[in-house]
Write a protein that holds these residues in place. Sequence first.
Motif, PDB file in Angstrom:
ATOM      1  N   THR A  61      42.829 -32.361  35.270  1.00 29.40           N
ATOM      2  CA  THR A  61      44.188 -31.886  35.009  1.00 29.40           C
ATOM      3  C   THR A  61      44.487 -30.606  35.774  1.00 29.40           C
ATOM      4  N   ASN A  62      43.425 -30.043  36.342  1.00 30.53           N
ATOM      5  CA  ASN A  62      43.585 -28.778  37.046  1.00 30.53           C
ATOM      6  C   ASN A  62      43.948 -28.986  38.516  1.00 30.53           C
ATOM      7  N   CYS A  63      43.250 -29.942  39.168  1.00 30.11           N
ATOM      8  CA  CYS A  63      43.443 -30.096  40.612  1.00 30.11           C
ATOM      9  C   CYS A  63      43.730 -31.528  41.031  1.00 30.11           C
ATOM     10  N   ASN A  64      43.850 -32.451  40.066  1.00 26.07           N
ATOM     11  CA  ASN A  64      44.168 -33.854  40.342  1.00 26.07           C
ATOM     12  C   ASN A  64      43.046 -34.618  41.040  1.00 26.07           C
ATOM     13  N   TYR A  65      41.822 -34.035  41.087  1.00 26.45           N
ATOM     14  CA  TYR A  65      40.690 -34.799  41.598  1.00 26.45           C
ATOM     15  C   TYR A  65      40.429 -35.957  40.646  1.00 26.45           C
ATOM     16  N   GLU A  66      40.127 -37.136  41.221  1.00 28.46           N
ATOM     17  CA  GLU A  66      39.864 -38.301  40.378  1.00 28.46           C
ATOM     18  C   GLU A  66      38.396 -38.666  40.419  1.00 28.46           C
ATOM     19  N   TYR A  67      37.774 -38.729  39.245  1.00 28.51           N
ATOM     20  CA  TYR A  67      36.408 -39.227  39.169  1.00 28.51           C
ATOM     21  C   TYR A  67      36.463 -40.721  38.913  1.00 28.51           C
ATOM     22  N   ASP A  68      35.919 -41.514  39.835  1.00 27.85           N
ATOM     23  CA  ASP A  68      35.898 -42.962  39.696  1.00 27.85           C
ATOM     24  C   ASP A  68      34.492 -43.386  39.301  1.00 27.85           C
ATOM     25  N   GLU A  69      34.405 -44.049  38.143  1.00 26.74           N
ATOM     26  CA  GLU A  69      33.087 -44.451  37.656  1.00 26.74           C
ATOM     27  C   GLU A  69      32.374 -45.377  38.636  1.00 26.74           C
ATOM     28  N   ALA A  70      33.147 -46.190  39.343  1.00 23.43           N
ATOM     29  CA  ALA A  70      32.543 -47.138  40.287  1.00 23.43           C
ATOM     30  C   ALA A  70      31.939 -46.421  41.488  1.00 23.43           C
ATOM     31  N   LYS A  71      32.493 -45.260  41.834  1.00 24.78           N
ATOM     32  CA  LYS A  71      32.022 -44.542  43.015  1.00 24.78           C
ATOM     33  C   LYS A  71      31.038 -43.427  42.690  1.00 24.78           C
ATOM     34  N   GLY A  72      31.104 -42.942  41.455  1.00 27.71           N
ATOM     35  CA  GLY A  72      30.253 -41.828  41.094  1.00 27.71           C
ATOM     36  C   GLY A  72      30.701 -40.561  41.805  1.00 27.71           C
ATOM     37  N   ASP A  73      29.762 -39.648  41.998  1.00 27.96           N
ATOM     38  CA  ASP A  73      30.099 -38.389  42.670  1.00 27.96           C
ATOM     39  C   ASP A  73      28.989 -38.068  43.655  1.00 27.96           C
ATOM     40  N   VAL A  74      28.958 -38.828  44.763  1.00 27.03           N
ATOM     41  CA  VAL A  74      27.941 -38.583  45.783  1.00 27.03           C
ATOM     42  C   VAL A  74      28.571 -38.132  47.095  1.00 27.03           C
ATOM     43  N   ASP A  75      29.890 -38.321  47.202  1.00 24.00           N
ATOM     44  CA  ASP A  75      30.565 -37.985  48.459  1.00 24.00           C
ATOM     45  C   ASP A  75      30.753 -36.486  48.618  1.00 24.00           C
ATOM     46  N   THR A  76      30.898 -35.789  47.484  1.00 26.79           N
ATOM     47  CA  THR A  76      31.159 -34.356  47.572  1.00 26.79           C
ATOM     48  C   THR A  76      29.847 -33.585  47.708  1.00 26.79           C
ATOM     49  N   ILE A  77      29.953 -32.359  48.169  1.00 30.10           N
ATOM     50  CA  ILE A  77      28.775 -31.538  48.413  1.00 30.10           C
ATOM     51  C   ILE A  77      28.040 -31.277  47.101  1.00 30.10           C
ATOM     52  N   GLY A  78      26.750 -31.594  47.098  1.00 23.91           N
ATOM     53  CA  GLY A  78      25.948 -31.378  45.906  1.00 23.91           C
ATOM     54  C   GLY A  78      26.139 -32.443  44.859  1.00 23.91           C
ATOM     55  N   GLY A  79      26.906 -33.491  45.185  1.00 17.06           N
ATOM     56  CA  GLY A  79      27.153 -34.553  44.209  1.00 17.06           C
ATOM     57  C   GLY A  79      25.915 -35.414  44.014  1.00 17.06           C
ATOM     58  N   MET A  80      25.444 -35.533  42.794  1.00 17.69           N
ATOM     59  CA  MET A  80      24.223 -36.264  42.491  1.00 17.69           C
ATOM     60  C   MET A  80      24.478 -37.450  41.569  1.00 17.69           C
ATOM     61  N   ILE A  81      25.739 -37.689  41.229  1.00 16.95           N
ATOM     62  CA  ILE A  81      26.048 -38.737  40.253  1.00 16.95           C
ATOM     63  C   ILE A  81      26.111 -40.088  40.963  1.00 16.95           C
ATOM     64  N   GLN A  82      25.241 -40.994  40.548  1.00 17.05           N
ATOM     65  CA  GLN A  82      25.176 -42.312  41.178  1.00 17.05           C
ATOM     66  C   GLN A  82      26.399 -43.151  40.804  1.00 17.05           C
ATOM     67  N   PRO A  83      26.839 -44.032  41.721  1.00 15.49           N
ATOM     68  CA  PRO A  83      27.950 -44.926  41.397  1.00 15.49           C
ATOM     69  C   PRO A  83      27.643 -45.758  40.152  1.00 15.49           C
ATOM     70  N   GLY A  84      28.654 -46.001  39.343  1.00 11.85           N
ATOM     71  CA  GLY A  84      28.473 -46.791  38.128  1.00 11.85           C
ATOM     72  C   GLY A  84      28.177 -45.950  36.911  1.00 11.85           C
ATOM     73  N   THR A  85      28.195 -44.633  37.057  1.00 15.20           N
ATOM     74  CA  THR A  85      27.949 -43.760  35.908  1.00 15.20           C
ATOM     75  C   THR A  85      29.240 -43.548  35.128  1.00 15.20           C
ATOM     76  N   PRO A  86      29.275 -43.969  33.851  1.00 17.71           N
ATOM     77  CA  PRO A  86      30.485 -43.738  33.056  1.00 17.71           C
ATOM     78  C   PRO A  86      30.745 -42.249  32.881  1.00 17.71           C
ATOM     79  N   PHE A  87      32.010 -41.920  32.757  1.00 19.55           N
ATOM     80  CA  PHE A  87      32.370 -40.510  32.629  1.00 19.55           C
ATOM     81  C   PHE A  87      31.684 -39.860  31.437  1.00 19.55           C
ATOM     82  N   ALA A  88      31.558 -40.633  30.349  1.00 17.40           N
ATOM     83  CA  ALA A  88      30.966 -40.085  29.129  1.00 17.40           C
ATOM     84  C   ALA A  88      29.501 -39.711  29.333  1.00 17.40           C
TER      85      ALA A  88
END
Length: 156
Positions: A61-88
């Motif tokens: 809600t702060n910067c409109n970045y979207e976390y997609d569970e299917a993609k995880g968070d590996v594209d960004t610097i220091g991102g260690m979240i594997q694709p398929g990780t639920p937000f919870a």
Amino acid sequence: MSSPEPEGEQVTAAVEIELPGEEVSPMDEELSRQEEKARRADELRAQEVFIKRSTGKHKCTNCNYEYDEAKGDVDTIGGMIQPGTPFAELPSNWRCPTCRAQKGAFEEIVTEIPGFEVNQGYGLGGNGLTGEQKNLLIFGGLGLFFLLFLSGYAMS
Ligand code: FE
């Protein structure tokens, strides 16, 4: 001597009024029919709900970045979240990759499925589709047919 027939009608009318339990007067019948109609309309109105379905995405809600569970968070610097990780299941110290906001600043992105909830299971699953999915199905199908049609010329 005036007219015997109206008298006869009056007598039968009087009988109808005397026995309301056995013969329902047309007024009561119409009234109960209208009540039934109103009740049915209320029932249908209650069924027509817009179902919200999770998209598997959460938006900061702060910067409109979207976390997609299917993609995880590996594209960004220091991102260690594997694709398929639920937000919870993201670690509680996970921060927004772009603005460092905490998990609590994210809200789930949901889509609405219009129509009657009781019908969602019918129509080959088509009733459970969102508007976007239906568009893709329809225009994607048209596009495929067009390609198929054009490929006929390639053969000659
Ligand atoms: Fe952010």
